[in-house]
Design an enzyme around this catalytic site. Structure first.
Site, mmCIF file in Angstrom:
data_model
loop_
_atom_site.group_PDB
_atom_site.id
_atom_site.type_symbol
_atom_site.label_atom_id
_atom_site.label_comp_id
_atom_site.label_asym_id
_atom_site.label_seq_id
_atom_site.Cartn_x
_atom_site.Cartn_y
_atom_site.Cartn_z
ATOM 1 N N GLY A 2 4.506 1.946 16.526
ATOM 2 C CA GLY A 2 4.444 1.621 15.442
ATOM 3 C C GLY A 2 5.705 1.505 14.658
ATOM 4 N N THR A 45 2.462 -6.291 6.177
ATOM 5 C CA THR A 45 3.036 -6.028 7.250
ATOM 6 C C THR A 45 3.378 -7.411 8.116
ATOM 7 O OG1 THR A 45 1.517 -5.036 8.501
ATOM 8 C CG2 THR A 45 2.877 -3.597 6.866
ATOM 9 N N GLY A 89 6.139 0.539 10.905
ATOM 10 C CA GLY A 89 6.031 0.515 9.285
ATOM 11 C C GLY A 89 7.015 1.627 8.730
ATOM 12 N N GLU A 90 6.995 2.585 9.611
ATOM 13 C CA GLU A 90 7.837 3.996 8.740
ATOM 14 C C GLU A 90 9.258 4.439 9.072
ATOM 15 O OE1 GLU A 90 4.102 6.459 7.156
ATOM 16 O OE2 GLU A 90 3.631 5.138 8.951
ATOM 17 N N LYS A 106 10.327 -11.595 13.942
ATOM 18 C CA LYS A 106 10.767 -11.961 12.755
ATOM 19 C C LYS A 106 9.903 -10.793 11.627
ATOM 20 C CE LYS A 106 10.987 -15.998 9.932
ATOM 21 N NZ LYS A 106 12.075 -16.350 10.657
ATOM 22 N N THR A 107 8.800 -10.589 11.785
ATOM 23 C CA THR A 107 7.980 -9.495 10.891
ATOM 24 C C THR A 107 8.352 -8.283 11.531
ATOM 25 O OG1 THR A 107 6.101 -9.732 12.512
ATOM 26 C CG2 THR A 107 5.888 -11.140 10.614
ATOM 27 N N GLY A 158 0.678 -1.160 -0.195
ATOM 28 C CA GLY A 158 -0.093 -0.115 0.019
ATOM 29 C C GLY A 158 0.891 1.213 0.119
ATOM 30 N N PHE A 159 1.628 1.295 1.101
ATOM 31 C CA PHE A 159 2.672 2.724 1.301
ATOM 32 C C PHE A 159 2.050 3.820 1.171
ATOM 33 C CE2 PHE A 159 5.019 -0.655 -1.590
ATOM 34 C CZ PHE A 159 5.371 -1.527 -0.775
ATOM 35 N N GLN A 215 9.956 -5.506 9.002
ATOM 36 C CA GLN A 215 9.424 -3.968 8.687
ATOM 37 C C GLN A 215 10.516 -2.927 8.476
ATOM 38 O OE1 GLN A 215 5.739 -2.778 8.492
ATOM 39 N NE2 GLN A 215 6.273 -4.535 7.192
#
Lengths: 330, 733
Positions: free
Chosen positions: B697, B460, B699-700, B629-630, B231-232, B634
């Site tokens: 978070g 994610t 993700g970024e 791991k995940t 998505g980003f 990320q």
């Protein structure tokens, strides 16, 4: 994509007859470039003749050299023992191009026929004399970072991105062609493609209906196997077309250069060879100064168009870098 | 359970190709839709050869402004109706930018639709537009949005009184998200009820937006998005493809599959706008910064207000008494820009952290030492305590892992095998965001807990991590949790954006599970046949799926359900955020941000300027990591994105505003060969002041700082300061 007819040719004669009997025809081999262009509304053939199963897929020794079948895949060519041993820069160059998947599908003949990756050519939304003669050229004043600095015209500055053909051109490869009247002819690879001049829409010196059957590498070019290098300069470390590439090869004798070959890729509409520049190597002792002088001479007539100005300097540096490596000086 | 490296539960489906993406759902006799886009940047549609094209084989209909179903305008929609482009498609003939929808062709096959689309001749009456992204000055707008124009202390005075200063301008090109999966969907109506299979970062947002423009109750719109191919940020806001598919499906009373092309992704799903940032840092020779000015210019679409808020992080990162942060944007005849991974922070950090490096170089101070001299012990702009900040620990751990002590302070002073070597670093930060939401919990007699909530996994690891969180809260193994996501039939969740989702949904799931456990235990102690009959709830606990009392009695949790006489026991809970808030909440007792540090080693060919990045190291303070791991993936992914920003990504436009390199051959994103050694580590200390599980978070944040770290390493290697991204060889030779 636009509707078109498709047939698979069983023989070269049938392919050529099919080509001559229909209008707006194209030969289809691996399709890695042609199909892209059809999908993107850039090329609109009405009739496709699939030549991928014609008996030109062998790579074999022939009298006077090595024959690379027009339908042999780029992967098979790069992996061939004779190519690797006798003409190693051909293998190097192929392996630096595209990806495994594309190389498996792409053929040697098709590689010769691929068209420019100029973004203005690859989209029908822009003016492009190559795609639509007379429409103009948006690239000249546009984003032309990847385009040509040598042999350009005011009609077109498209570059030809093939790595394989840059190496083949350096090694004096010859293109074998079957003609519509049942004859055969050959063209030196370096003369196979044309500079844009006033008719950039014509990429090659192939005539209507002619079919490439093989690309032959001469026995004499084996002499370069010991000292050769293919340098590809690009922004991304894989899966990117070259900004500049250099196929460099020397034959040394008593620490002097006996023979030399140099071809540049992605700087012109064809693999670029400059025989005057090549002559400057002969009988000289290899040195940075010599290579710099030759690089200057090679890029003498180069012309930048803004974003691609740097390719002139980069081209010179790439020539020096490649030959320093070949001469064992770096 | 939380923190363990559980492999993705959706991994087998994804690698075996059985995971269904939006366009892969089978529907009965669908029509294929292809949008036709405008070729002028301003004016109106004068005529279209509709009759001619409708005669072509396979073509069923051409929908355009003259015959399209009328929708309610998004112009006055509330903020929760988050649309990318407020002008709904095909509602009038006006054209504002190149790439705007002017027609939709429907045919029996995709090939027929594409071909017919190309035969459509659209004539325009053209007006003078401005689509030139290369001039960001001139007629600009200064948004008044609170924090985006921020003054603290007196910057001008600080500048006058300072002994040292650096001033520089940084530019970053427009960039496009380019996820693997193109924004496509299937729309089908059953009477007044619409179902949409879409690729969205917010099923509830797409539901709300669709319901708004079709003027129906959101209950009549079901949006399903089980898997998303990236998505980003380009699938968070609502774009025209969903509206077009729904209009067509309604008008023709058939399911519609809409197919955008890769080229359409350069006009129809947003992008990061080009930015020009000017930064001045003033201070003394000892490295104490006294003032900073950060000015950002970007652009937006003429009807939109999205712009790049690069200065936000400057208010947060260092203890600087005098600050002046401002933003302005230029409305242009271009498709609207939108959030793209770490909007604001990613481009902002390139400028700020490059400027910090320039200052450190000027006073010949180690860049980390310089940053520590200006370390913010409390949040600089509101003076609130941090909910938890471990940046100092990140610097120390990162420097150790990376071997920062091997760096040469003097640039162009380090050669290895004929290559110039440079080391660079940059601080990373990203706000900790959290919102509310609802969840339904169902337990069956086997003790399996089903968790239903309308959030989505954009690739994610949400499927996996939410299961771990629910299992941990419940006291059962994660194999006993059945997650159900990506469907608006479930209780309302939240958008996957701003790195909020793990904190948001993870927290409301934990809150709900705690209440649910209490209810189950209450039920148990009231059951005569229960081993815990008439026990006190305080004396009971649930571990590994067993309800256990302090005196050692235990039974499987499912037994409670069995005795209840019902098949399942369920509970729905909704909670809002007690602390924080999705964005900045001025009433929160703490300021919550994540921090980190990125180190980069570059290797540069001195002749050709070719740049290689042999090593990237990131160490982060992001609270508790839910799944090592995940989670690491990320952070790796963020750093890879930062590499792309630093060295590759760039969208070229022509002067009218048409993208020139609208494909993945000439729009370069990193490939395997670009990425060498990546190292990620983290402090892993939970931030319970922020979320229920202590996580923030991730993700970024990996992106933020990476471009600057690479640029600073390039300076260290070559002595050349490249202030215009991407850093390419032509800027170094």
């Amino acid at each position: 994509m636009n509707p078109f007819q498709y047939s698979k040719a069983k023989s070269a004669d049938a392919a050529i007859n099919g080509y001559m009997e229909h209008d707006n025809t194209a030969y289809l081999a691996g399709g890695t470039n042609l199909v892209d262009r059809i999908r993107r509304d850039v090329t609109h053939p009405d009739y496709l003749i699939d030549v991928s199963e014609l008996p030109f897929s062998k790579i074999e020794k022939i009298e006077g050299g090595l024959r690379l079948g027009a339908m042999a895949s780029n992967s098979d060519t790069a992996d061939d023992e004779n190519v690797k041993n006798d003409y190693p820069i051909v293998s190097e160059a192929i392996l630096l191009g595209a990806t495994d998947q594309l190389r498996n599908k792409a053929t040697n003949g098709g590689n010769l026929m691929q068209r420019t990756r100029c973004s203005y050519y690859m989209s029908p939304h822009f003016a492009c004399n190559k795609r639509e003669p007379g429409s103009g050229c948006d690239a000249i004043d546009g984003h032309n970072r990847i385009l040509s600095v040598l042999g350009t015209s005011e009609k077109c500055i498209a570059s030809y991105p093939s790595d394989m053909c840059t190496a083949l051109a350096a090694l004096d490869a010859v293109v074998q062609i079957q003609t519509p009247n049942g004859g055969k002819r050959s063209l030196p690879l370096v003369d196979f493609r044309r500079l844009p001049g006033d008719s950039p829409e014509i990429d090659t010196n192939l005539k209507e209906g002619e079919l490439i059957t093989s690309i032959d590498l001469p026995e004499s070019s084996k002499a370069f196997a010991k000292a050769s290098h293919y340098l590809k300069v690009r922004d991304r470390h894989s899966y990117a077309f070259a900004l500049v590439s250099v196929a460099a090869a020397l034959v040394m004798e008593n620490n002097m250069i006996k023979d030399a070959r140099m071809a540049l890729g992605s700087v012109a509409a064809k693999p670029w060879r400059d025989q005057e520049a090549e002559a400057m190597f002969i009988g000289k002792k290899p040195s940075r100064e010599l290579f710099e002088k030759i690089a200057e001479k090679t890029m003498e007539g180069a012309k930048g168009y803004g974003e691609n100005d740097f390719k002139i300097e980069l081209g010179k540096r790439a020539i020096v870098k490649a030959f320093m490596k070949v001469a064992g000086l770096s | 359970m939380i923190g363990s490296p559980k492999i993705r539960v959706d991994g087998p489906e994804k690698v075996s190709g059985t995971a269904k993406y939006a366009l892969e759902y089978k529907v009965d006799s669908p029509l294929y839709a292809v949008p036709v886009k405008s070729t002028i940047n301003r004016g109106s549609v004068a005529s279209i050869n509709v009759d001619e094209v409708e005669e072509l084989p396979g073509v069923v209909k051409v929908i355009h402004a003259g015959n399209a179903m009328k929708l309610k305008s998004f112009k006055n929609a509330p903020p929760y109706v988050l649309v990318g482009q407020k002008r709904a498609p095909l509602q009038d003939k006006q054209v504002d930018y190149i790439g705007q929808d002017v027609a939709l062709v429907l045919a029996e096959t995709l090939e027929d639709a594409i071909w017919a689309g190309r035969q459509l001749k659209v004539e325009y009456s053209q007006e003078q537009g401005d689509g030139n992204i290369y001039d960001l000055k001139g007629k600009t707008v200064k948004p008044e949005q609170g924090m985006l124009q921020f003054e603290m202390g007196a910057f001008a005075e600080a500048k006058n009184n300072s002994s040292t200063s650096v001033e520089a301008t940084y530019t970053i090109p427009s960039e496009h998200h380019n996820p693997m999966e193109i924004s496509n969907c299937i729309a089908l109506w059953d009477g007044d009820r619409l179902t949409v299979y879409d690729a969205t970062q917010g099923v509830n947002n797409y539901q709300a937006c669709t319901a708004w423009c079709f003027e129906t109750d959101p209950k009549n719109v079901r949006v399903i998005s089980k898997y998303i191919g990236g998505g980003f940020g380009c699938k968070g806001s609502y774009w025209s493809h969903t509206v077009l598919a729904a209009i067509a499906a309604k008008m023709l009373d058939r399911p519609v599959k809409i197919n955008l092309s890769r080229e359409d992704m350069f006009t129809s799903a947003g992008h990061r706008p080009r930015t020009l940032q000017n930064i001045t840092i003033t201070g003394d020779q000892d490295g104490k910064v006294t003032g900073i000015q950060h000015k950002t210019n970007s652009y937006t679409n003429i009807e939109q207000k999205y712009f790049e808020s690069c200065g936000n992080l400057t208010r947060v990162l260092y203890d600087i008494p005098n600050m002046s942060v401002s933003h302005e944007y230029k409305p242009l005849n271009l498709p609207s820009p939108v959030y793209m991974r770490a909007p604001g922070e990613a481009p902002g950090s390139f400028a700020l952290e490059s400027a910090m490096d320039e200052y450190a170089a000027k006073i010949k101070m180690d860049p980390i030492e310089f940053r520590l001299k200006n370390y913010a012990e409390v949040c600089p702009f509101d003076k609130k305590p941090w909910s938890l900040k471990k940046l100092r620990e990140c610097y120390a751990k990162g420097a150790e892992i990376f071997g920062w002590d091997q760096r040469k302070q003097e640039p162009k002073n380090n050669m290895r095998d004929g290559k110039l070597i440079g080391y660079g670093m940059a601080t990373s930060t990203y706000p900790a965001n959290r919102a509310g939401g609802a969840v339904r919990l169902v337990m069956d007699a086997k003790g399996i807990l089903t968790v239903q909530t309308a959030v989505q996994d954009i690739g994610t690891g949400t499927w996996t991590v939410m299961g771990q969180i629910a299992a941990d809260a419940m006291g059962i193994s994660s194999e006993m949790v059945n997650m159900e996501l990506g469907d608006t039939d479930f209780p309302q969740g939240f958008v996957s954006g701003g790195s909020n989702l793990t904190a948001t949904a993870g927290s409301y799931i934990i809150i709900a599970v705690k209440k649910f456990k209490e209810k189950l235990l209450q039920l148990s102690i009231a059951q005569e046949k229960s081993p815990h009959y008439q026990s006190s709830v305080e004396d009971l606990s649930i571990q590994e799926g067993m309800v256990e009392s302090i005196n050692g009695n235990k039974e499987k949790i499912g037994e409670i359900i069995k005795r209840s006489g019902k098949d399942t026991y369920d509970f729905t809970d909704k909670s809002q955020v007690g602390k924080g808030g999705f964005g900045y909440n001025k009433d929160a007792p703490y300021s919550s941000h994540s921090f980190g540090v990125i180190f980069a080693e570059v290797e540069i060919d001195p002749d050709l300027g070719v740049i290689t990045v042999p090593r990237l190291t990131g160490v982060f303070d992001v609270g508790k990591i839910m799944n090592s791991k995940t989670g690491k993936s990320q952070l790796y992914g963020g750093m890879v994105w930062g590499y792309g920003m630093a060295l590759l990504e760039k969208t070229d436009y022509n002067p009218e505003g048409r993208v020139v390199n609208a494909d993945l051959a000439e729009y370069h994103v990193p490939v395997n060969a670009d990425i060498r050694e990546l190292t990620v580590d983290y402090i892993d200390e939970p931030d319970y002041n922020f979320s229920e599980h202590g996580g923030r978070g991730i993700g970024e944040i990996g992106i933020v700082g990476t471009a600057a770290a690479i640029a600073n390493a390039v300076y260290n290697a070559t002595g050349k300061r490249v202030r215009d991204l991407p850093i390419t060889m032509d800027k170094l030779i």
